[in-house]
Write an enzyme that holds these catalytic residues in place. Structure first.
Site, mmCIF file in Angstrom:
data_model
loop_
_atom_site.group_PDB
_atom_site.id
_atom_site.type_symbol
_atom_site.label_atom_id
_atom_site.label_comp_id
_atom_site.label_asym_id
_atom_site.label_seq_id
_atom_site.Cartn_x
_atom_site.Cartn_y
_atom_site.Cartn_z
ATOM 1 N N CYS A 1 16.194 -22.804 -40.425
ATOM 2 C CA CYS A 1 15.198 -22.200 -39.530
ATOM 3 C C CYS A 1 15.543 -20.752 -39.179
ATOM 4 O O CYS A 1 14.702 -20.026 -38.665
ATOM 5 C CB CYS A 1 15.054 -23.019 -38.258
ATOM 6 N N HIS B 1 12.047 -19.107 -32.406
ATOM 7 C CA HIS B 1 11.812 -20.225 -33.323
ATOM 8 C C HIS B 1 11.099 -21.334 -32.539
ATOM 9 O O HIS B 1 11.430 -21.611 -31.390
ATOM 10 C CB HIS B 1 13.151 -20.733 -33.867
ATOM 11 N N ASN C 1 7.476 -27.732 -35.767
ATOM 12 C CA ASN C 1 8.572 -26.923 -36.291
ATOM 13 C C ASN C 1 8.378 -26.727 -37.798
ATOM 14 O O ASN C 1 8.408 -27.690 -38.564
ATOM 15 C CB ASN C 1 9.888 -27.668 -35.999
HETATM 16 O O1 UT7 Z 1 14.765 -26.301 -36.149
HETATM 17 C C1 UT7 Z 1 15.865 -27.013 -35.655
HETATM 18 C C2 UT7 Z 1 15.579 -28.470 -35.808
HETATM 19 N N1 UT7 Z 1 15.681 -29.368 -34.776
HETATM 20 C C3 UT7 Z 1 15.490 -29.243 -33.446
HETATM 21 O O2 UT7 Z 1 15.304 -28.209 -32.888
HETATM 22 C C4 UT7 Z 1 15.538 -30.498 -32.650
HETATM 23 C C5 UT7 Z 1 16.290 -30.367 -31.360
HETATM 24 N N2 UT7 Z 1 16.196 -31.577 -30.605
HETATM 25 C C6 UT7 Z 1 15.085 -31.944 -29.928
HETATM 26 O O3 UT7 Z 1 14.097 -31.227 -29.937
HETATM 27 C C7 UT7 Z 1 15.119 -33.204 -29.110
HETATM 28 O O4 UT7 Z 1 16.442 -33.688 -29.053
HETATM 29 C C8 UT7 Z 1 14.187 -34.323 -29.660
HETATM 30 C C9 UT7 Z 1 12.742 -33.930 -29.457
HETATM 31 C C10 UT7 Z 1 14.456 -34.557 -31.131
HETATM 32 C C11 UT7 Z 1 14.438 -35.608 -28.902
HETATM 33 O O5 UT7 Z 1 14.234 -35.407 -27.516
HETATM 34 P P1 UT7 Z 1 15.314 -35.916 -26.470
HETATM 35 O O6 UT7 Z 1 14.789 -35.613 -25.134
HETATM 36 O O7 UT7 Z 1 16.637 -35.319 -26.861
HETATM 37 O O8 UT7 Z 1 15.263 -37.459 -26.715
HETATM 38 P P2 UT7 Z 1 16.454 -38.418 -27.119
HETATM 39 O O9 UT7 Z 1 16.878 -38.167 -28.534
HETATM 40 O O10 UT7 Z 1 17.486 -38.349 -26.048
HETATM 41 O O11 UT7 Z 1 15.723 -39.828 -27.063
HETATM 42 C C12 UT7 Z 1 15.218 -40.371 -25.857
HETATM 43 C C13 UT7 Z 1 14.535 -41.690 -26.180
HETATM 44 C C14 UT7 Z 1 15.345 -42.584 -27.097
HETATM 45 O O12 UT7 Z 1 15.187 -43.913 -26.661
HETATM 46 P P3 UT7 Z 1 16.342 -44.635 -25.821
HETATM 47 O O13 UT7 Z 1 17.540 -44.595 -26.713
HETATM 48 O O14 UT7 Z 1 16.512 -43.797 -24.588
HETATM 49 O O15 UT7 Z 1 15.764 -45.982 -25.589
HETATM 50 C C15 UT7 Z 1 14.674 -42.417 -28.429
HETATM 51 O O16 UT7 Z 1 14.824 -43.548 -29.250
HETATM 52 O O17 UT7 Z 1 13.303 -41.429 -26.865
HETATM 53 C C16 UT7 Z 1 13.230 -42.232 -28.032
HETATM 54 N N3 UT7 Z 1 12.444 -41.530 -29.036
HETATM 55 C C17 UT7 Z 1 11.101 -41.636 -29.109
HETATM 56 N N4 UT7 Z 1 10.204 -42.309 -28.383
HETATM 57 C C18 UT7 Z 1 8.912 -42.186 -28.719
HETATM 58 C C19 UT7 Z 1 12.876 -40.694 -30.018
HETATM 59 N N5 UT7 Z 1 11.837 -40.257 -30.727
HETATM 60 C C20 UT7 Z 1 10.726 -40.816 -30.188
HETATM 61 C C21 UT7 Z 1 9.347 -40.732 -30.484
HETATM 62 N N6 UT7 Z 1 8.489 -41.415 -29.721
HETATM 63 N N7 UT7 Z 1 8.876 -39.963 -31.497
#
Ligand code: UT7
Length: 328
Positions: free
Chosen positions: A115, A255, A285
């Protein structure tokens, strides 16, 4: 910066027509619109048509950038395509774009910095022009992430989209153009965001495909923490290198990975949202394409005025990051 002053002569972007909405994703994986919007800010993303590959998106964006710059393809000395989704491993996507454009006098290569690739590309191009080696360089950020996304994995499939943005770089009057580039990398975080299979480490086999090793794999939480830390610090370092401070920023072009990452950068830089380009809601993204598409939209919307101080900042797999200060 030393040498001839270098700036952006024209911008262009291309977005595939097909929209993939949160509502449609609800029918594909266990997710919901509310989760996606509150955690990421994304409402829809664009998906390339089956016949479209990264060079096709790059080509469309490049045509617009060339027209905006008022030059023809044969005037280009170099084409750099930043991408993690090349049409194929070899030849480079830049060579395919070179042929499509008829840029018969241009050298061409791809650049892999995920990215951050577009900012890395600008830094490279700018060096060639500042030293007088080249006159006009086309820098493209293009990615077709839908081709490496696992649409059964809700952790990643809601985040990514396809698109391309392009710029033509050349000499500009004294006092305008790029003021600084701050690039960085930390390979200790390589595993946080990677495509494990299909390369020389784990060549494609029936097993790697069956196990989905050719898909993008991400530790979202750790990438998030890294992103929040690096966006502000990289922007501040680029500003300091340019002899400017946060108060001098007219427009931030970050980004577009997650609205919460963008908001944390705004807080750290003490900037209101109206001094920031935000389109993550419409595109998700798009990796290397995110910053140049946002830049091209700022240009289209008349948000770039002569003398404005722009900061572009990105982060991504590698891990990598890059920031640049530019006087429009
Ligand atoms: O260009 C660079 C590439 N990547 C990035 O910039 C990504 C950077 N990271 C992020 O943007 C965030 O970490 C995410 C959007 C990927 C995730 O958000 P988060 O607030 O960090 O969520 P999390 O990973 O802590 O997950 C929270 C909960 C989990 O459930 P439990 O374990 O708390 O029961 C996940 O399983 O949300 C769940 N979850 C979802 N629920 C519904 C993860 N993805 C989803 C989804 N829909 N799509």
């Amino acid at each position: 910066m030393n040498g001839f002053p270098v700036g952006i002569l024209g911008t262009g972007k291309y977005s595939p027509e097909r929209r993939l909405t949160n509502q449609e994703l609800e029918t594909m994986v266990d997710t919901n619109d509310e989760w996606i919007v509150t955690r990421t800010g994304i409402r829809e993303r664009r998906i390339a048509a089956p016949h479209e590959a990264t060079s096709d998106l790059a080509y469309e964006a490049s045509l617009k950038a060339l027209a905006a710059a008022g030059i023809t393809a044969d005037q280009l000395d170099l084409i750099i395509v930043a991408t993690v989704t090349p049409d194929m491993f070899c030849p480079s996507t830049a060579c395919i774009v070179q042929e499509k454009l008829g840029a018969k006098n241009a050298a061409a290569f791809d650049l892999s910095a995920a990215c951050s690739g577009f900012i890395y590309g600008l830094a490279n191009a700018s060096g060639f022009i500042a030293t007088g080696t080249y006159r006009y360089v086309l820098v493209v950020g293009a990615d077709t992430l839908s081709r490496i996304t696992d649409y059964t994995d809700r952790n990643t499939c809601v985040l990514f989209g396809d698109g391309a943005g392009a710029v033509v770089l050349g000499r500009v009057p004294e006092g305008r153009g790029f003021r600084s580039f701050k690039l960085g990398s930390d390979g200790s975080g390589a595993d946080l965001l990677c495509i494990p299979g299909g390369g020389s480490r784990l060549p494609a086999t029936e097993t790697t495909v069956a196990e989905g090793r050719h898909f993008l794999n991400m530790n979202g939480r750790d990438v998030f923490k890294f992103a929040v830390r690096i966006m502000g610090s990289a922007a501040e370092e680029a500003l300091a290198m340019a002899g400017l401070s946060k108060e001098d920023i007219d427009l931030l072009i970050p980004h577009q990975a997650n609205i919460r990452i963008i908001q944390s950068a705004l807080e750290r830089l003490n900037l209101p949202e109206d001094k920031c380009m935000i389109n993550v809601d419409r595109y998700g993204n798009m990796s290397a394409a995110s910053i140049p598409v946002a830049l091209a939209e700022a240009d289209e919307q008349g948000r770039l005025k002569e003398g404005d101080r722009l900061v572009m900042v990105g982060f991504g797999g590698g891990l990598t990051w890059g920031a640049s200060v530019l006087v429009w």
